[in-house]
Design an enzyme around this catalytic site. Sequence first.
Site, PDB file in Angstrom:
ATOM      1  CG  ASP A   1      15.499 -38.361 -63.752  1.00  0.00           C
ATOM      2  OD1 ASP A   1      16.516 -38.760 -63.148  1.00  0.00           O
ATOM      3  OD2 ASP A   1      14.717 -37.506 -63.277  1.00  0.00           O
TER       4      ASP A   1
ATOM      5  N   GLY B   1      11.348 -30.190 -62.158  1.00  0.00           N
ATOM      6  CA  GLY B   1      10.017 -30.135 -61.554  1.00  0.00           C
ATOM      7  C   GLY B   1       9.911 -31.208 -60.502  1.00  0.00           C
TER       8      GLY B   1
ATOM      9  CE  LYS C   1      12.972 -36.185 -65.700  1.00  0.00           C
ATOM     10  NZ  LYS C   1      13.364 -35.051 -64.831  1.00  0.00           N
TER      11      LYS C   1
ATOM     12  CD  GLU D   1      16.843 -35.356 -64.456  1.00  0.00           C
ATOM     13  OE1 GLU D   1      16.246 -35.410 -65.558  1.00  0.00           O
ATOM     14  OE2 GLU D   1      16.312 -34.904 -63.428  1.00  0.00           O
TER      15      GLU D   1
ATOM     16  CE  LYS E   1      13.905 -31.676 -59.951  1.00  0.00           C
ATOM     17  NZ  LYS E   1      13.851 -33.064 -59.436  1.00  0.00           N
TER      18      LYS E   1
ATOM     19  CG  ASP F   1      17.192 -33.842 -60.065  1.00  0.00           C
ATOM     20  OD1 ASP F   1      17.184 -33.023 -59.136  1.00  0.00           O
ATOM     21  OD2 ASP F   1      16.140 -34.424 -60.430  1.00  0.00           O
TER      22      ASP F   1
ATOM     23  CB  SER G   1       9.233 -35.695 -66.248  1.00  0.00           C
ATOM     24  OG  SER G   1       9.681 -36.778 -65.469  1.00  0.00           O
TER      25      SER G   1
ATOM     26  CE  LYS H   1      11.260 -39.106 -63.199  1.00  0.00           C
ATOM     27  NZ  LYS H   1      12.278 -38.410 -62.395  1.00  0.00           N
TER      28      LYS H   1
HETATM   29  O1  OSB Z   1      13.858 -36.439 -60.660  1.00  0.00           O
HETATM   30  O2  OSB Z   1      13.116 -34.803 -61.756  1.00  0.00           O
HETATM   31  C1  OSB Z   1      12.930 -35.686 -60.921  1.00  0.00           C
HETATM   32  C2  OSB Z   1       9.267 -35.711 -59.813  1.00  0.00           C
HETATM   33  C3  OSB Z   1       9.405 -35.956 -58.469  1.00  0.00           C
HETATM   34  C4  OSB Z   1      10.666 -36.139 -57.943  1.00  0.00           C
HETATM   35  C5  OSB Z   1      11.792 -36.079 -58.774  1.00  0.00           C
HETATM   36  C6  OSB Z   1      11.659 -35.822 -60.122  1.00  0.00           C
HETATM   37  C7  OSB Z   1      10.376 -35.670 -60.667  1.00  0.00           C
HETATM   38  C8  OSB Z   1      10.099 -35.487 -62.083  1.00  0.00           C
HETATM   39  C9  OSB Z   1       8.781 -34.853 -62.446  1.00  0.00           C
HETATM   40  O3  OSB Z   1      10.824 -35.888 -62.954  1.00  0.00           O
HETATM   41  C10 OSB Z   1       8.907 -33.563 -63.159  1.00  0.00           C
HETATM   42  C11 OSB Z   1       7.564 -32.863 -63.181  1.00  0.00           C
HETATM   43  O4  OSB Z   1       6.780 -33.145 -64.089  1.00  0.00           O
HETATM   44  O5  OSB Z   1       7.282 -32.046 -62.282  1.00  0.00           O
HETATM   45 MG    MG Z   2      15.486 -35.912 -61.850  1.00  0.00          MG
END
Ligand code: OSB
Ligand code: MG
Length: 369
Positions: A188, A290, A161, A213, A262, A238, A135, A163
């Site tokens: 995401d 994550g 992925k 996402e 999660k 999510d 991510s 952001k």
């Molecule tokens: O939306 O998945 C998410 C990290 C912190 C809060 C929300 C998210 C995330 C990530 C990081 O996308 C995923 C990771 O590398 O742990």
């Molecule tokens: Mg997410």
Amino acid sequence: MRIEAAELRILELPLKFRFETSFGVQTKRTILLLRLFGEGLEGLGEGVTERLPLYREETVASARYLLEEVFLPQILGRDLPNPEALGQALNPFRGNPMAKAVLEMAFWDLFAKSLGKPLWQVLGGVRERVEVGVSLGIQPSIAETLKAVEKHLAQGYRRIKLKIKPGWDHEVLKAVRQAFPEATLTADANSAYRLADFPRLRRLDELFLDYIEQPLGYDDLLDHAKLGRELATPICLDESLTSAEKARQAIELGSGRVFNIKPARLGGHGESLKVHALAQSAGIPLWMGGMLEAGVGRAHNLHLATLPAFTKPGDVSSSSRYWEEDIVEEALEAEEGLMPVPEGPGIGVHLKLPAVERITLWQRYMSAS
Ligand code: OSB
Ligand code: MG
């Protein structure tokens, strides 16, 4: 399993990178760490709350309050035969799944250790390695995004992925798609769009993303269902999935064609197993999310991701990407986009206590009277 004592800590662990999302910038984690002691064994749990409620409503302070004042006093000294019994003890308290998950997951670790088995076997896992991607936070430029994507693909990660947020979406994704026509790409939004942004989101359909996402509200199911009917790109939920009940409603409404699991957002492994069963019978593919976990949370996530419906690469990448020094002894490192699940009883990782001590901001030891 009689719970004899608990140690709760707040740690502060600096990230190696600046992680920017539509809801803010993270440069460190503030981690609730729970050690549960019983029958000469130790179970570990790691919270994913942050200081501010920017992802969901819970915070480090709200989770610490509930653990210290409500949940731990409730279970210290009690004999809980299995995780279901713990779930029943927590059930009267509404909401707050992230706070519950810290305790619930620590108990699963303890429970698996009492059986002498790795957690993944107790949960019903079917593999010893987990397919993973990365991510990537919002980068300062498109050029830097391309460099980051190239680097992680070269390392073997199986999905990238990115952001996104309004103003940082189509252009950057299109550049990445053009440079890497074959890559598995996802986006995401962390709830940065509204239904009225449909024209903007529809433009992403030409980029063949595997899914997008959580584009809409952090608690929404209805608008995601409406948007999903208009987009070719599947929607993955999510933030909105905080319980098995929400997952059931999402399936009935058609809010998402893919689910991000999660366990720390869902209240723990028990609730995640229920979502897994629902998704399996509805034919919804899962992947392990994550929350920038340190070694304890990362290990828990890896064990759960061995279940059969986890068919898409997860966000559980190498620990060394995130931390100069992790809080566990074991290295959690991907090879060719596969993360090995730690071996041994329970979650299979052990605290590196000197490192934990150095980053502890606060701690409290509680024992059964
Ligand atoms: O939306 O998945 C998410 C990290 C912190 C809060 C929300 C998210 C995330 C990530 C990081 O996308 C995923 C990771 O590398 O742990
Ligand atoms: Mg997410």
